[in-house]
Each structure stands twice: as structure tokens, then as C-alpha cells.
Design an enzyme around this catalytic site. Structure first.
Site, PDB file in Angstrom:
ATOM      1  N   CYS A 124       0.842  -1.191   0.000  1.00 38.36           N
ATOM      2  CA  CYS A 124       0.000   0.000   0.000  1.00 38.36           C
ATOM      3  C   CYS A 124       0.879   1.243   0.000  1.00 38.36           C
ATOM      4  CB  CYS A 124      -0.892  -0.001   1.240  1.00 38.36           C
ATOM      5  SG  CYS A 124      -1.935   1.450   1.407  1.00 38.36           S
ATOM      6  N   GLU A 171      -4.966  -8.436  -2.660  1.00 34.05           N
ATOM      7  CA  GLU A 171      -5.107  -8.510  -1.206  1.00 34.05           C
ATOM      8  C   GLU A 171      -4.290  -7.411  -0.562  1.00 34.05           C
ATOM      9  OE1 GLU A 171      -3.457  -9.722   2.774  1.00 34.05           O
ATOM     10  OE2 GLU A 171      -2.402  -9.465   0.855  1.00 34.05           O
ATOM     11  N   ARG A 214      -7.206 -11.387  11.984  1.00 38.61           N
ATOM     12  CA  ARG A 214      -6.412 -10.807  10.892  1.00 38.61           C
ATOM     13  C   ARG A 214      -7.360 -10.332   9.781  1.00 38.61           C
ATOM     14  NH1 ARG A 214      -1.040 -11.565  10.051  1.00 38.61           N
ATOM     15  NH2 ARG A 214      -0.189 -10.937   8.026  1.00 38.61           N
ATOM     16  N   ARG A 216      -8.270  -8.422   6.436  1.00 46.24           N
ATOM     17  CA  ARG A 216      -7.643  -8.019   5.189  1.00 46.24           C
ATOM     18  C   ARG A 216      -8.724  -7.709   4.158  1.00 46.24           C
ATOM     19  NH1 ARG A 216      -4.090  -7.595   8.150  1.00 46.24           N
ATOM     20  NH2 ARG A 216      -1.912  -8.234   7.962  1.00 46.24           N
TER      21      ARG A 216
END
Length: 379
Positions: A124, A171, A214, A216
Site C-alpha cells: 500500500c 489482497e 487478521r 484483510r
């Protein structure tokens, strides 16, 4: 895994060329030779066998291959992989018999094999809006090349444009949606739509598959040029039942080296107490053996503070690399050929494999449905 020694003799001219290349590439001579041999193995492997599978895919920003396991499990064949980190390349080779290509920014998209699905866990990065704002003020159109230039997402876009796969799966971290006040995700969505893909996205928590919280974001796209714009897709995932707990991933016999020293344990307790007094939630995390652990991160190698295992009569311990692999859903057959430090970084940066496998199977099922529909229209 212990390293084996091999003594070889080289002509002076070969050694000089090798030393010059090592200096240019920023690698040691040993690493250059090692990667050259691995590359030779890969070439021979490709010559010996034809790619087989129900569909083909490429693995970009591949890390250690978590996405590859997912899409191979869904029936796919990987025809190209790319990952710049040399330690990840080593782990990738140990498990898949091939060394991923290097710097994606220097790869000519035309040289990437044709494929059905593009898979990428891209980093990112913020996008500069200065150039875009100026063009807008002049009434000139902007495209993904203007909006994403200089970011690694740009390389995903240029490969999508050049190779036009039937679908893709991207992802990233949950915070992608809010990154740079939402501007980053806005640019990503606009760029993918501009390229002619119908996109779908959802934030999914990995704790449906492994004992780890987690979250995502997963972005899936289908080619509207091939399949039209009337495309429906749902993330109808199938959580594991019964729900996994931390105890499921723990090893029976663990070396004392993973137990925190008195000094480190005291530091973590003092650090947590200081932040608690200030009203902050920062601090170490003792993982509940019958529950779900915190998110494993790439910084785990530093002190293991986010996921510690309680030990009776002793200081807590860190997870072992194998336990980290299990926490991400990697099979026990997955080889770990690097140091503990590198292994912690690799698994902390990786994906929840069974979650990605579930989504991969949903993508494949949708592609089969779309292609069947397209064939019916043609006939």
C-alpha cells in the site's frame, strides 16, 4: 536448515565477471552463484514438464507463496511469479522449485506469460494528487497511468492492461480503505474500473479459518469486455468448523530459546503498565490457548510481544516459526529454509492460506459460470 559447503574452481576471467556482477547487484558472490544454480533448476524444470491445471495464474508480490498455494489448491497452474526480497525468494524456491523474478518495475509486461487470473498482494503506497489536480483544472482527462505512476499498484495496472486476464484477486491490509483519507482506495477502484473490470471487495477476518484476528481487504475483478457488465459475485466464504483455537497450532516440545529473558519480559510489563496508566491500549498480548490470537506482524521477530504463550512457572515464550506458519494456515510440509528472524518477517507479511484458498475457489467457480454463459451466447 544447515548450509552445505561446496568448493568450486573458477577461471580468473569468470571470477572477475562474477565479482563485478555481485558488486553491481548488491549481492555476495555466494548469493549470485546460489541464485544462478536455482535459476538453472527452474529452466530445466520448465523444459521437462508442461504446465498443467484447469486455469493459469501469475503470482505478483509473491512473498513466500501463500497465494500460490491457494490458487494451486483451487486447480490452477502458476506460470509466472515475482518477488524482489532475496530471503523470500529462497523460501519460495525451497517450496516451489523456482526463483521468482526480481524488481517488478523493471519487468516488461509483454514478457509475462498469458494467464487467466492475476494474483497480487501489492504494498500500500500513497498516490500523489498534484498532477491529477492540475490536469483536472485544465479540463484534461486523467487515467490510471497519471494517477498511479510511481507506485507498485501502477505495475499491477500496466500488467492488467497488457495481458488482459479474465480475472484478478488483490489482497491488502484493512486500512487500505481509509489510507490517505480514502484517496488511495478511490484511485485503486477508479483505475481498475477504467481498465474494464467489474470489481468486488470485502474485508474478511482470517479468524474464520485460523486462530488469529487478521482483517484483510480482498478485491476481485472480472473482465467486462469478455463477460459483459451483468456480473454478480459474493464472498460466500465457508468458515472452518469447529472454529480453530491457539492450542491447535502449538508444538509439543519447544526449545528454551523461545522463552523471553527476564530483562525482556520485565521491559514488556513496564511498557504495558506505562501505556495503561496513560489510557492507551498498547502492550504485550498473552494469547488465549482456547481462543484467538492477535494479528501476527512482520515485527514479531523483535520481541514477539503481540502473541505470547503463557508457561507455568516460567516467563512467556514466543511462537516458533513453525507455529507462525500454522497460525497463517500453511501446511506442516511447508519448508522454512531461512533464519528465525527472516521466517518471522515472512510469515508476518504473508496471508491466511485457507481463507485465500476459499476465495480462489469462489473465483474459479464464477469464471466457469461466466465462460459457460459466454459460450451459450455465442452458440
Amino acid at each position: 536448515m544447515a548450509n552445505k559447503q561446496l568448493h568450486i574452481r573458477l577461471d580468473d576471467i569468470v571470477y572477475e565477471e562474477l565479482a563485478e556482477y555481485a558488486k553491481y547487484s548488491g549481492q555476495t558472490i555466494q548469493e549470485c552463484i546460489s541464485f544462478a544454480i536455482m535459476d538453472l533448476f527452474e529452466q530445466q524444470k520448465q523444459k521437462r514438464s508442461l504446465k498443467s491445471g484447469n486455469f493459469t495464474f501469475i503470482d505478483l508480490f509473491a512473498g513466500i507463496g501463500g497465494m500460490r498455494i491457494a490458487f494451486e489448491t483451487a486447480g490452477g497452474s502458476c506460470v509466472y511469479s515475482n518477488e524482489w526480497n532475496k530471503y523470500c525468494q529462497r523460501t519460495y524456491f525451497a517450496n516451489f522449485g523456482e526463483v521468482p523474478d526480481g524488481d517488478i518495475t523493471k519487468v516488461d509486461a509483454k514478457n509475462i506469460p498469458d494467464h487467466d487470473v492475476l494474483v497480487a498482494g501489492f504494498p500500500c503506497q500513497p498516490f500523489s494528487i498534484a498532477g491529477v489536480s492540475k490536469k483536472n483544472s485544465l479540463g484534461r482527462a486523467t487515467g490510471f497511468e497519471d494517477k498511479t505512476q510511481g507506485t507498485l499498484f501502477f505495475d499491477v495496472c500496466r500488467i492488467l492492461k497488457a495481458k488482459r486476464p479474465k480475472a484478478f484477486m488483490l489482497e491488502n491490509v484493512k486500512n487500505l480503505c481509509s489510507h490517505d483519507k480514502g484517496h488511495t482506495f478511490q484511485v485503486i477502484r477508479e483505475s481498475l474500473i477504467e481498465l474494464g473490470y467489474e470489481i468486488f471487495y470485502q474485508v474478511i477476518d482470517g479468524q474464520h479459518y485460523v486462530p488469529q484476528h487478521r482483517e484483510r481487504i480482498i478485491i476481485v475483478g472480472f473482465d467486462k469486455v469478455r463477460f459483459g457488465s451483468d456480473i454478480k459475485f459474493d464472498f460466500n466464504i465457508t468458515p472452518v468448523s469447529p472454529k480453530p483455537v491457539v492450542a491447535d497450532i502449538l508444538q509439543d516440545n519447544v526449545s528454551d530459546k523461545y522463552t523471553l529473558s527476564d530483562k525482556l519480559w520485565q521491559y514488556l510489563q513496564d511498557y504495558a503498565a506505562k501505556h495503561k496508566a496513560a489510557g492507551n491500549g498498547f502492550g504485550y498480548g498473552i494469547a488465549p490457548v482456547n481462543g484467538v490470537a492477535r494479528t501476527l506482524s512482520a515485527r514479531y521477530y523483535k520481541d514477539g510481544s503481540e502473541v505470547l504463550i503463557e508457561q507455568k512457572g516460567r516467563n512467556p515464550r514466543k511462537l516458533t516459526p513453525r507455529e507462525c506458519a500454522r497460525l497463517q494456515g500453511f501446511p506442516d510440509t511447508f519448508r522454512i529454509p531461512v533464519s528465525d528472524t527472516q521466517a518471522y518477517k515472512q510469515f508476518g507479511n504473508s496471508v491466511v492460506v485457507p481463507l485465500m484458498t476459499d476465495v480462489a475457489q469462489l473465483i474459479v467457480a464464477k469464471l466457469n459460470e461466466l465462460e459457460t454463459g459466454a459460450e451459450s451466447v455465442e452458440s
